[in-house]
Enzyme design. Structure first.
Site, PDB file in Angstrom:
ATOM      1  N   HIS A 137     -17.040 -50.644 -17.875  1.00 38.28           N
ATOM      2  CA  HIS A 137     -16.769 -51.598 -16.798  1.00 38.28           C
ATOM      3  C   HIS A 137     -16.438 -50.936 -15.468  1.00 38.28           C
ATOM      4  O   HIS A 137     -16.293 -51.627 -14.455  1.00 38.28           O
ATOM      5  CB  HIS A 137     -15.659 -52.561 -17.229  1.00 38.28           C
ATOM      6  CG  HIS A 137     -16.054 -53.374 -18.425  1.00 38.28           C
ATOM      7  ND1 HIS A 137     -15.743 -53.006 -19.715  1.00 38.28           N
ATOM      8  CD2 HIS A 137     -16.805 -54.495 -18.529  1.00 38.28           C
ATOM      9  CE1 HIS A 137     -16.268 -53.869 -20.552  1.00 38.28           C
ATOM     10  NE2 HIS A 137     -16.925 -54.778 -19.867  1.00 38.28           N
ATOM     11  N   CYS A 182     -13.218 -54.988 -21.748  1.00 37.35           N
ATOM     12  CA  CYS A 182     -13.424 -54.703 -23.179  1.00 37.35           C
ATOM     13  C   CYS A 182     -12.503 -55.547 -24.056  1.00 37.35           C
ATOM     14  O   CYS A 182     -12.695 -55.623 -25.266  1.00 37.35           O
ATOM     15  CB  CYS A 182     -13.121 -53.246 -23.501  1.00 37.35           C
ATOM     16  SG  CYS A 182     -14.191 -52.066 -22.715  1.00 37.35           S
ATOM     17  N   LYS A 186     -29.265 -50.548 -15.130  1.00 37.93           N
ATOM     18  CA  LYS A 186     -28.440 -51.376 -16.002  1.00 37.93           C
ATOM     19  C   LYS A 186     -28.448 -52.821 -15.491  1.00 37.93           C
ATOM     20  O   LYS A 186     -28.358 -53.060 -14.286  1.00 37.93           O
ATOM     21  CB  LYS A 186     -27.010 -50.807 -15.971  1.00 37.93           C
ATOM     22  CG  LYS A 186     -26.171 -51.373 -17.061  1.00 37.93           C
ATOM     23  CD  LYS A 186     -24.825 -50.722 -17.164  1.00 37.93           C
ATOM     24  CE  LYS A 186     -24.065 -51.589 -18.135  1.00 37.93           C
ATOM     25  NZ  LYS A 186     -22.780 -51.307 -18.450  1.00 37.93           N
ATOM     26  N   LYS A 209     -24.655 -58.477 -13.159  1.00 42.46           N
ATOM     27  CA  LYS A 209     -24.565 -59.606 -12.244  1.00 42.46           C
ATOM     28  C   LYS A 209     -24.448 -59.126 -10.802  1.00 42.46           C
ATOM     29  O   LYS A 209     -25.063 -59.684  -9.905  1.00 42.46           O
ATOM     30  CB  LYS A 209     -23.316 -60.410 -12.600  1.00 42.46           C
ATOM     31  CG  LYS A 209     -23.614 -61.835 -13.003  1.00 42.46           C
ATOM     32  CD  LYS A 209     -22.316 -62.535 -13.197  1.00 42.46           C
ATOM     33  CE  LYS A 209     -22.493 -63.972 -13.588  1.00 42.46           C
ATOM     34  NZ  LYS A 209     -21.226 -64.580 -13.968  1.00 42.46           N
ATOM     35  N   HIS A 218     -28.679 -63.852 -21.572  1.00 38.55           N
ATOM     36  CA  HIS A 218     -29.650 -63.034 -20.847  1.00 38.55           C
ATOM     37  C   HIS A 218     -30.541 -62.293 -21.838  1.00 38.55           C
ATOM     38  O   HIS A 218     -30.426 -62.475 -23.061  1.00 38.55           O
ATOM     39  CB  HIS A 218     -28.972 -62.103 -19.836  1.00 38.55           C
ATOM     40  CG  HIS A 218     -28.013 -61.118 -20.433  1.00 38.55           C
ATOM     41  ND1 HIS A 218     -28.365 -60.226 -21.410  1.00 38.55           N
ATOM     42  CD2 HIS A 218     -26.692 -60.891 -20.176  1.00 38.55           C
ATOM     43  CE1 HIS A 218     -27.322 -59.482 -21.722  1.00 38.55           C
ATOM     44  NE2 HIS A 218     -26.284 -59.878 -21.006  1.00 38.55           N
ATOM     45  N   CYS A 232     -12.771 -47.073 -17.291  1.00 40.37           N
ATOM     46  CA  CYS A 232     -13.509 -47.508 -18.482  1.00 40.37           C
ATOM     47  C   CYS A 232     -14.995 -47.220 -18.228  1.00 40.37           C
ATOM     48  O   CYS A 232     -15.541 -47.650 -17.209  1.00 40.37           O
ATOM     49  CB  CYS A 232     -13.301 -49.004 -18.703  1.00 40.37           C
ATOM     50  SG  CYS A 232     -14.557 -49.719 -19.761  1.00 40.37           S
ATOM     51  N   CYS A 253      -8.132 -52.504 -20.954  1.00 38.83           N
ATOM     52  CA  CYS A 253      -9.286 -52.886 -20.134  1.00 38.83           C
ATOM     53  C   CYS A 253      -9.598 -54.352 -20.400  1.00 38.83           C
ATOM     54  O   CYS A 253      -9.902 -54.724 -21.536  1.00 38.83           O
ATOM     55  CB  CYS A 253     -10.505 -52.028 -20.471  1.00 38.83           C
ATOM     56  SG  CYS A 253     -11.997 -52.640 -19.656  1.00 38.83           S
ATOM     57  N   HIS A 284     -28.942 -60.655 -25.000  1.00 36.90           N
ATOM     58  CA  HIS A 284     -28.586 -61.600 -26.062  1.00 36.90           C
ATOM     59  C   HIS A 284     -29.856 -62.086 -26.760  1.00 36.90           C
ATOM     60  O   HIS A 284     -29.899 -62.229 -27.979  1.00 36.90           O
ATOM     61  CB  HIS A 284     -27.855 -62.822 -25.506  1.00 36.90           C
ATOM     62  CG  HIS A 284     -26.632 -62.490 -24.692  1.00 36.90           C
ATOM     63  ND1 HIS A 284     -26.485 -62.874 -23.388  1.00 36.90           N
ATOM     64  CD2 HIS A 284     -25.513 -61.799 -25.005  1.00 36.90           C
ATOM     65  CE1 HIS A 284     -25.315 -62.436 -22.928  1.00 36.90           C
ATOM     66  NE2 HIS A 284     -24.707 -61.776 -23.901  1.00 36.90           N
TER      67      HIS A 284
HETATM   68  O1  ME8 Z   1     -19.432 -58.295 -27.276  1.00 37.74           O
HETATM   69  N1  ME8 Z   1     -29.245 -54.860 -24.096  1.00 37.74           N
HETATM   70  O2  ME8 Z   1     -20.150 -60.425 -26.809  1.00 37.74           O
HETATM   71  P1  ME8 Z   1     -21.208 -60.183 -25.634  1.00 37.74           P
HETATM   72  C1  ME8 Z   1     -29.294 -55.221 -25.367  1.00 37.74           C
HETATM   73  N2  ME8 Z   1     -18.178 -61.445 -28.202  1.00 37.74           N
HETATM   74  N3  ME8 Z   1     -28.424 -56.074 -25.939  1.00 37.74           N
HETATM   75  C2  ME8 Z   1     -27.458 -56.574 -25.176  1.00 37.74           C
HETATM   76  C3  ME8 Z   1     -27.335 -56.223 -23.816  1.00 37.74           C
HETATM   77  C4  ME8 Z   1     -28.305 -55.333 -23.274  1.00 37.74           C
HETATM   78  N4  ME8 Z   1     -28.319 -54.960 -21.999  1.00 37.74           N
HETATM   79  N5  ME8 Z   1     -26.275 -56.885 -23.326  1.00 37.74           N
HETATM   80  C5  ME8 Z   1     -25.757 -57.628 -24.343  1.00 37.74           C
HETATM   81  C6  ME8 Z   1     -19.368 -59.508 -27.431  1.00 37.74           C
HETATM   82  N6  ME8 Z   1     -26.477 -57.449 -25.463  1.00 37.74           N
HETATM   83  C7  ME8 Z   1     -18.449 -60.087 -28.471  1.00 37.74           C
HETATM   84  C8  ME8 Z   1     -19.079 -59.897 -29.842  1.00 37.74           C
HETATM   85  S1  ME8 Z   1     -19.071 -60.187 -32.487  1.00 37.74           S
HETATM   86  C9  ME8 Z   1     -17.929 -60.496 -33.670  1.00 37.74           C
HETATM   87  C10 ME8 Z   1     -18.218 -60.369 -30.977  1.00 37.74           C
HETATM   88  C11 ME8 Z   1     -26.261 -58.114 -26.764  1.00 37.74           C
HETATM   89  O3  ME8 Z   1     -21.549 -61.528 -25.108  1.00 37.74           O
HETATM   90  C12 ME8 Z   1     -25.996 -57.117 -27.861  1.00 37.74           C
HETATM   91  O4  ME8 Z   1     -26.189 -57.720 -29.083  1.00 37.74           O
HETATM   92  O5  ME8 Z   1     -20.727 -59.163 -24.701  1.00 37.74           O
HETATM   93  C13 ME8 Z   1     -24.515 -56.848 -27.661  1.00 37.74           C
HETATM   94  O6  ME8 Z   1     -23.926 -56.219 -28.772  1.00 37.74           O
HETATM   95  C14 ME8 Z   1     -24.021 -58.245 -27.442  1.00 37.74           C
HETATM   96  O7  ME8 Z   1     -25.074 -58.881 -26.679  1.00 37.74           O
HETATM   97  C15 ME8 Z   1     -22.704 -58.336 -26.714  1.00 37.74           C
HETATM   98  O8  ME8 Z   1     -22.494 -59.676 -26.420  1.00 37.74           O
END
Ligand code: ME8
Length: 643
Positions: free
Chosen positions: A145, A128, A294, A297, A17, A142, A125, A20
């Protein structure tokens, strides 16, 4: 110099999304910026594929975890090229070499005595994927979440995180740049002001099998964070190999604030236990919300990159996200906000500057950039360009992308004004002023070259087009190396190539979604053509009061690049707001006699009441659009009626 930049590896329990996309655009832009400085760059992204969340998501879909992760991981991998994002490595935590590296590190840390077996009761959680402390809960839930964590008692393996607390604290205190922006560094220092608990790094296979088996106890799999963070090392061939030697000590991680704790506390303590130097920097950004809400989904407001690209284009999206978000703070996405940026910054400012400058060159010199002529030169654009290059370089290196772009737009705005104040179309009419014409056009095109170079990391596709339009190859060092970011690089006799408009204008969704208004308009049009075939009667014409007005004063209107406030005599004095600022400087029109519509209902434009309308010809030529004021062939008393 050498640069190693990483994004988080994203969980494959959901599709990519906007959030990312943003982090990955940031890392891509930074890696392209470093390449402009001739750095040796490695940029890595990937997917995080183990753990409870993924196992649950696969079960929900009724497929095996492997089948599931292969599918979603491919979606992430395939999304990046559509955003012109070009990582050097895409890592998956299910890759065999990653599994082997995690097991090697676990064994080393275990052998060192930093992992022990113990019983633990905690609040877990699932969202998390970690135990939360009482302090982290808000109203027993949490905060991320909004779920009540489960109380779990388990025998597990623990990593002695607390052993490295002081060393980490000392490092953060001694290196203010280690975690930026400062607010996040302070947040981490505040975590560290309390004693750290050790980290539970295993899950019993009785509860979860989708993970990397502990090398020293096969009744357990590795906790997903201990596995995931190691990707930054696996991706450069730890423990040996050239890439590890070359890149580890310059590692920079980009993340959002949600995963600050794992990156700023778990990860550095793990690295210290391994006996490695710490990574160089952690860059932490804020959250994208959608229409101030925010993204989630359940609310159904998740914004998908593919839809954004289809609607607005890749570079508009890249530009918008980098310009709109102050790195570190939250920002809100809305379709109106992106359309406004696209129309105003890209189509109006940059697009028009490019099309007007190149169209004039094509018209006046057959598209050949002539050398500037000594004695005819000025340094208006050159001076600002030098200052912009300096602030751009500093801000890009500091992840202050919005500031870097704002400074570039100052140059674009000045160049647009430079066209208005130099009136190349007037110079072109006077053979004696040819030298000045060539100089003005050279300065404009040299500015376009510098813009192509500086904007390249942010809008690579557009800059490829801009380079080709300027008659340069897309990989010409003149537009791909910061070493060429000094004035005067564009060689004389370069021949332009004609290209399409860079950014077609878009209608805002709000406007599009006014079917009633549109319908009315349509109906009116039909009525008009049916009853009068587009003609008006003499009576109708007589309702229109046209007069000659003399402009006695003109001034720009604050916060508007388009509008000028004119004071006219017609014969009474009145104020008219005219959208001509891009084509006429205030000084150049005082004293002119123009035609106005004198009996229009007054309207307020940018807070100024306009009592009438100035008539002008709208010219569309060679992709260039401009306005030429109407006038009368001989001076007449101000206020004379036009019949
Ligand atoms: O946390 N605004 O993966 P994840 C800005 N797998 N950036 C956002 C966002 C938002 N609303 N939502 C997500 C994980 N991101 C772990 C990471 S690393 C060793 C393991 C981006 O799929 C942002 O970079 O939940 C956030 O830190 C990341 O997606 C979390 O991705």
């Amino acid at each position: 110099m050498t640069t190693y930049i990483t994004t988080p590896i994203y969980y494959v329990n959901a599709q990519p999304h906007l959030g990312h996309a943003y982090t990955t655009i940031v890392a891509d832009t930074y890696s392209r910026f470093r390449r402009l400085s001739d750095d040796s760059v490695r940029f890595q992204t990937g997917t995080d594929e183990h753990g409870d969340k993924i196992a649950e998501a696969a079960e929900k879909e009724g497929v095996s975890p492997k089948e599931y992760v292969d599918r979603i991981s491919a979606m992430f991998r395939d999304t990046w090229p559509t955003l012109d994002i070009t990582p050097d490595n895409f890592i998956r935590t299910t890759d065999a070499n990653h599994v082997a590296t995690v097991q090697k590190i676990l064994q080393d840390v275990y052998d060192k005595g930093d992992i022990y077996f113990d019983k633990y009761t905690g609040l877990y959680c699932t969202g998390c994927e970690r135990f939360l402390t009482e302090k982290e809960l808000v109203g027993g839930k949490c905060p991320d979440h909004l779920t009540v964590p489960d109380e779990i008692t388990e025998e597990n393996y623990f990593f002695r995180m607390s052993k490295y607390q002081q060393e980490l604290l000392d490092h953060i205190n001694a290196n203010p740049e280690f975690i930026t922006p400062e607010r996040y560094r302070n947040e981490v220092l505040s975590f560290l002001s309390e004693p750290l608990e050790d980290l539970c790094i295993s899950r019993p296979t009785s509860r979860l099998t989708w993970g990397i088996p502990l090398p020293f106890d096969d009744k357990f799999v590795t906790y997903v964070w201990f596995d995931a963070l190691i990707n930054y090392l696996t991706g450069i061939g730890y423990p040996d190999g050239e890439l590890f030697e070359k890149y580890w000590n310059v590692a920079e991680h980009v993340i959002a604030k949600d995963i600050l704790k794992p990156h700023a506390i778990y990860w550095p303590t793990m690295i210290l236990s391994m006996g490695l130097p710490l990574y160089k920097k952690l860059h932490v950004h804020g959250y994208w919300n959608v229409d101030e809400t925010k993204m989630s989904k359940s609310i159904g407001n998740v914004v998908r990159p593919a839809e954004l690209v289809a609607e607005y284009g890749v570079d508009s999206l890249r530009y918008f996200t980098l310009r709109e978000m102050s790195f570190g703070l939250d920002s809100s996405f809305s379709s109106d906000a992106i359309v406004t940026r696209k129309n105003s910054d890209l189509a109006n400012d940059l697009g028009n500057l490019y099309s007007r400058s190149t169209a004039m060159l094509i018209k006046y010199t057959g598209g050949v950039v002539m050398a500037p002529v000594a004695g005819e030169d000025d340094t208006v654009l050159q001076d600002l360009a030098a200052a912009v290059v300096e602030s751009y370089t500093e801000n890009m290196a500091d992840f202050q992308f919005h500031r870097a772009l704002a400074s570039i737009w100052e140059l674009i705005s000045l160049a647009n004004k430079y066209i208005v104040s130099n009136e190349p179309w007037s110079l072109a009419k006077d053979p004696e002023r040819e030298g000045r014409l060539h100089t003005v056009l050279y300065n404009l095109h040299e500015t376009l070259r510098l813009l192509t170079l500086l904007l390249q990391p942010v809008m690579p596709g557009t800059c490829r087009k801009m380079a080709l339009g300027l008659g340069l190859k897309e990989d010409d060092p003149l537009v791909t190396s910061l070493a060429a970011a000094t004035w005067g690089g564009l060689p004389a006799n370069t021949k332009l190539t004609k290209i399409d408009a860079l950014f077609p204008r878009m209608e805002s969704k709000k406007k599009k979604q006014q079917p009633q208004k549109q319908e009315k308009k349509q109906k009116k049009k039909v009525a008009k053509t049916e009853s009068m075939e587009g003609l008006i009667t003499f009576d109708q014409f007589q309702n229109l009061e046209l007069r000659v007005a003399e402009i006695i004063a003109a001034e720009p209107i604050k916060k508007s690049d388009r509008l000028l406030k004119l004071t006219v005599k017609a014969p009474e004095e009145r104020t008219i707001v005219a959208g001509i600022a891009e084509y006429y400087s205030p000084d150049s029109i005082v004293g002119k006699q123009v035609l106005i519509v004198a009996n229009l209902k007054p309207v307020k434009l940018m807070g100024v009441e306009s009592q009438g309308m100035v008539l002008a010809a709208k010219v569309e030529e060679d992709g260039e659009s401009r306005l030429v004021l109407s006038t009368i062939s001989a001076p007449v008393p101000a206020g004379s009626k036009v019949a």
